[in-house]
Design a protein around this motif. Structure first.
Motif, mmCIF file in Angstrom:
data_model
loop_
_atom_site.group_PDB
_atom_site.id
_atom_site.type_symbol
_atom_site.label_atom_id
_atom_site.label_comp_id
_atom_site.label_asym_id
_atom_site.label_seq_id
_atom_site.Cartn_x
_atom_site.Cartn_y
_atom_site.Cartn_z
ATOM 1 N N ASP A 182 -6.074 4.815 -0.990
ATOM 2 C CA ASP A 182 -7.182 3.946 -0.377
ATOM 3 C C ASP A 182 -6.936 2.579 -0.341
ATOM 4 O O ASP A 182 -6.392 1.974 -1.485
ATOM 5 C CB ASP A 182 -8.393 4.125 -1.263
ATOM 6 C CG ASP A 182 -8.886 5.472 -0.966
ATOM 7 O OD1 ASP A 182 -8.684 6.232 -0.087
ATOM 8 O OD2 ASP A 182 -9.705 5.967 -1.969
ATOM 9 N N THR A 242 -7.345 4.334 5.242
ATOM 10 C CA THR A 242 -6.298 4.884 4.187
ATOM 11 C C THR A 242 -5.042 4.889 5.265
ATOM 12 O O THR A 242 -5.094 5.187 6.490
ATOM 13 C CB THR A 242 -6.752 6.269 4.110
ATOM 14 O OG1 THR A 242 -8.021 6.767 3.447
ATOM 15 C CG2 THR A 242 -5.789 7.618 3.862
ATOM 16 N N GLN A 251 0.737 -1.080 -0.008
ATOM 17 C CA GLN A 251 0.109 0.042 -0.090
ATOM 18 C C GLN A 251 0.859 1.159 -0.078
ATOM 19 O O GLN A 251 2.012 1.273 0.105
ATOM 20 C CB GLN A 251 -1.111 -0.083 1.400
ATOM 21 C CG GLN A 251 -1.936 -0.998 1.461
ATOM 22 C CD GLN A 251 -2.638 -1.334 2.553
ATOM 23 O OE1 GLN A 251 -3.057 -0.269 3.037
ATOM 24 N NE2 GLN A 251 -3.263 -2.358 3.221
ATOM 25 N N VAL A 292 -8.810 -1.595 0.679
ATOM 26 C CA VAL A 292 -9.938 -2.196 1.359
ATOM 27 C C VAL A 292 -9.564 -3.548 2.019
ATOM 28 O O VAL A 292 -8.937 -4.208 1.429
ATOM 29 C CB VAL A 292 -11.063 -2.393 0.271
ATOM 30 C CG1 VAL A 292 -12.287 -3.194 0.802
ATOM 31 C CG2 VAL A 292 -11.423 -1.056 -0.485
ATOM 32 N N LYS A 310 -11.491 -7.017 3.168
ATOM 33 C CA LYS A 310 -12.641 -7.805 3.272
ATOM 34 C C LYS A 310 -12.351 -9.096 3.984
ATOM 35 O O LYS A 310 -11.340 -9.821 3.877
ATOM 36 C CB LYS A 310 -12.993 -8.234 1.767
ATOM 37 C CG LYS A 310 -13.490 -6.780 1.322
ATOM 38 C CD LYS A 310 -14.116 -7.168 -0.042
ATOM 39 C CE LYS A 310 -14.689 -6.200 -0.938
ATOM 40 N NZ LYS A 310 -15.398 -6.325 -2.249
ATOM 41 N N ASP A 356 -12.148 4.904 7.114
ATOM 42 C CA ASP A 356 -12.915 5.887 6.233
ATOM 43 C C ASP A 356 -14.334 5.384 6.458
ATOM 44 O O ASP A 356 -15.328 6.057 6.599
ATOM 45 C CB ASP A 356 -12.599 6.073 4.969
ATOM 46 C CG ASP A 356 -11.097 6.602 5.015
ATOM 47 O OD1 ASP A 356 -10.836 7.652 5.498
ATOM 48 O OD2 ASP A 356 -10.105 6.061 4.080
ATOM 49 N N LYS A 357 -14.502 4.050 6.578
ATOM 50 C CA LYS A 357 -15.794 3.170 6.389
ATOM 51 C C LYS A 357 -15.562 1.759 6.995
ATOM 52 O O LYS A 357 -14.994 1.064 6.412
ATOM 53 C CB LYS A 357 -16.388 3.362 5.302
ATOM 54 C CG LYS A 357 -18.184 2.622 5.392
ATOM 55 C CD LYS A 357 -18.637 3.102 3.808
ATOM 56 C CE LYS A 357 -18.085 2.396 2.718
ATOM 57 N NZ LYS A 357 -19.006 2.502 1.325
ATOM 58 N N GLU A 364 -16.189 -5.397 5.706
ATOM 59 C CA GLU A 364 -15.544 -4.600 4.728
ATOM 60 C C GLU A 364 -15.136 -3.170 5.341
ATOM 61 O O GLU A 364 -16.130 -2.488 5.940
ATOM 62 C CB GLU A 364 -16.296 -4.351 3.489
ATOM 63 C CG GLU A 364 -15.631 -3.832 2.320
ATOM 64 C CD GLU A 364 -16.280 -3.403 0.976
ATOM 65 O OE1 GLU A 364 -16.454 -2.492 0.345
ATOM 66 O OE2 GLU A 364 -16.856 -4.648 0.601
ATOM 67 N N TRP A 365 -13.819 -3.153 5.209
ATOM 68 C CA TRP A 365 -13.107 -1.977 5.885
ATOM 69 C C TRP A 365 -12.756 -1.294 4.597
ATOM 70 O O TRP A 365 -11.838 -1.671 3.867
ATOM 71 C CB TRP A 365 -12.203 -1.847 6.888
ATOM 72 C CG TRP A 365 -12.852 -2.730 8.259
ATOM 73 C CD1 TRP A 365 -13.071 -2.278 9.380
ATOM 74 C CD2 TRP A 365 -13.131 -4.084 8.432
ATOM 75 N NE1 TRP A 365 -13.657 -3.189 10.325
ATOM 76 C CE2 TRP A 365 -13.419 -4.519 9.513
ATOM 77 C CE3 TRP A 365 -12.851 -5.372 7.497
ATOM 78 C CZ2 TRP A 365 -13.659 -5.655 10.448
ATOM 79 C CZ3 TRP A 365 -12.888 -6.620 7.967
ATOM 80 C CH2 TRP A 365 -13.436 -6.736 9.202
ATOM 81 N N HIS A 366 -12.947 0.255 4.701
ATOM 82 C CA HIS A 366 -12.246 1.114 3.817
ATOM 83 C C HIS A 366 -11.454 1.943 4.531
ATOM 84 O O HIS A 366 -11.637 2.803 5.401
ATOM 85 C CB HIS A 366 -13.354 2.059 2.863
ATOM 86 C CG HIS A 366 -14.167 1.220 2.067
ATOM 87 N ND1 HIS A 366 -14.021 1.247 0.737
ATOM 88 C CD2 HIS A 366 -15.060 0.304 2.052
ATOM 89 C CE1 HIS A 366 -14.472 0.214 0.120
ATOM 90 N NE2 HIS A 366 -15.498 -0.155 0.940
#
Length: 200
Positions: free
Chosen positions: A51, A137, A46, A53, A55, A105-106, A133-135
């Motif tokens: 961003d 940064t 990363q 994700v 899962k 973020d989510k 699921e995680w979004h």
């Protein structure tokens, strides 16, 4: 490992594992439930401010309904480790030693709990699956190790195990580059676009 959510909360001072008022887990049945982790993904490489994700898809491989399928996330960053997407600084001069590794973020929709770094998605009927699921940064460069653990409830009474009797758990080892993604602004829409997505 079966009481990970409660242990994490006690370690970091979160509410939910005792005290006054109704407990979130007051009516949790005791038992062991068979699960299969169908998917567990998080990019190994990363970049700062880009961003990412994560899962985790859990399948109920049992003949009975799982009371409250949950996932707890911890990490091995530094000597003290940390909860989920944060770590704790050893600098005693800091008023708050918590240090973000990733900004969430989510998180999993409807999955927030009173427990530190634990998300729950409710009852999971036999034969069905649910995806967490995680979004996020990344904000700290370097190599980080995240650990995840699936539970069938929030206090350890309802235990999740794989078909062979093992903990439903795993690890993500992630390398975060210091180089942030190059971004441009689409003149037609005004959207911010990374160089990678623009060239794909």
């Amino acid at each position: 490992m079966s009481a990970v959510p409660c242990a994490a909360a006690l370690m970091l001072g979160a509410a939910g594992c005792g005290g006054g008022g109704d407990r979130q887990d007051a009516n949790e049945p005791s038992g062991t439930y068979k699960v299969t982790v169908v998917r567990a993904s998080f990019p190994k490489r990363q970049r700062l401010a880009d961003d990412a994700v994560m899962k985790i898809t859990v399948h109920n491989a049992d003949s009975k309904t799982i009371p409250n399928v949950a996932v707890t996330v911890t990490n091995d960053d530094g000597d003290r480790g940390g909860a989920g997407f944060t770590t704790r600084s050893s600098d005693t001069t800091l008023a708050d030693p918590t240090r973000q590794l990733w900004i969430v973020d989510k998180g999993p929709h409807g999955g927030d709990t009173a427990y530190v770094s634990t998300w729950a998605l409710g009852a999971l009927p036999a034969g069905q699956s649910r995806t967490f699921e995680w979004h996020v940064t990344p904000v700290v460069a370097g190599t980080h190790t995240l650990r995840w653990h699936v539970a069938a409830g929030l206090n350890g009474k309802a235990i999740a195990r794989t078909r062979d009797g093992q903990d439903a758990a795993g690890t993500f080892k992630v390398s975060v580059s210091q180089k942030a993604p190059a971004v441009t602004v689409d003149p037609k829409t005004g959207d911010v676009v990374s160089a990678d997505s623009a060239s794909s």
